[in-house]
Design a protein around this motif. Structure first.
Motif, PDB file in Angstrom:
ATOM      1  N   SER A  22       0.844  -1.194   0.000  1.00  0.00           N
ATOM      2  CA  SER A  22       0.000   0.000   0.000  1.00  0.00           C
ATOM      3  C   SER A  22       0.879   1.245   0.000  1.00  0.00           C
ATOM      4  N   HIS A  59      -0.254   4.933  -6.996  1.00  0.00           N
ATOM      5  CA  HIS A  59      -0.463   3.514  -7.279  1.00  0.00           C
ATOM      6  C   HIS A  59      -1.099   3.317  -8.649  1.00  0.00           C
ATOM      7  N   THR A  64       2.348  -0.131  -6.380  1.00  0.00           N
ATOM      8  CA  THR A  64       2.538   1.200  -5.805  1.00  0.00           C
ATOM      9  C   THR A  64       3.904   1.719  -6.225  1.00  0.00           C
TER      10      THR A  64
END
Length: 216
Positions: A22, A59, A64
């Protein structure tokens, strides 16, 4: 209409593209506090003097990307190791000495690395054959950085565009990163032991004074 990211015109940079991480995880791996990040167009990011660096994170699907310029730390061994843990990461960077290098890391170790446009530098192998594909592109006149962006797009399924570059992106300042510690992590980042082909000609080192990719 958005075109390819014109990263070839940047003098110093490090772009990382990592699977199943993430934006918050990527910022933390770089040593930033995700809670301090702001969504900003890249053009509006604050200027920070060395040794600080500004990290921009966005992203593309499952991937990402992070990029920092000038005093970049994305190419340090600890960051590359941790971005690829339980996944994979592609790292493309250019140093102040104009050395351009591509790394492909999987599960905390380097699977491939090479200087795009210089086939004897290729070390390691992977199923994606990044080195071979990049050198095929540069052999027909494509700029080394542009060639690397093309093979990254082949892996991710979509090219990085000017729209991605402009943002807004998660933007955070990393103050006084400890580069010495980042370059000597424990456990170590593992590199391929042997060159895929013949070693780099000694004359290239003697006449150019260029550092190897592992020393960059």
């Amino acid at each position: 209409m958005a075109g390819p990211w014109p990263l070839r015109y940047s003098e110093q940079f490090c772009l990382t593209v990592s699977l199943d991480k993430s934006p918050e995880e990527v910022m933390a791996i770089y040593g930033a506090d995700p809670g301090q990040a702001r969504l900003l167009p890249m053009a509006d990011a604050p200027y920070v003097p060395p040794p600080d660096t500004t990290l921009h994170v966005g992203h593309v699907g499952e991937w990402t990307f992070g990029i920092d310029f000038d005093e970049h730390i994305g190419s340090t061994k600890q960051v590359m190791r941790d971005l690829s843990e339980q996944g994979e990461s592609m790292i493309l960077f250019r140093t102040a000495k104009a050395l351009t290098v591509f790394h492909y890391a999987v599960n905390g170790r380097i699977a491939e690395w090479f200087e795009p446009g210089y086939p004897p530098s290729s070390r390691g192998v992977s199923p994606h054959q990044f080195s071979q594909r990049v050198h095929e592109l540069t052999s027909v006149g494509i700029h080394p950085v542009s060639a690397c962006l093309q093979v990254i797009a082949r892996r991710t399924g979509r090219e990085l565009t000017t729209e991605d570059a402009h943002g807004p992106l998660h933007t955070v300042v990393i103050e006084k990163p400890d580069r010495a510690a980042l370059e000597h992590p424990e456990p170590l980042l593992l590199f391929p032991v042997h060159l895929r082909k013949n070693s780099r000609p000694l004359g290239r080192r003697l006449h150019t004074g260029r550092r190897s990719a592992e020393d960059a």
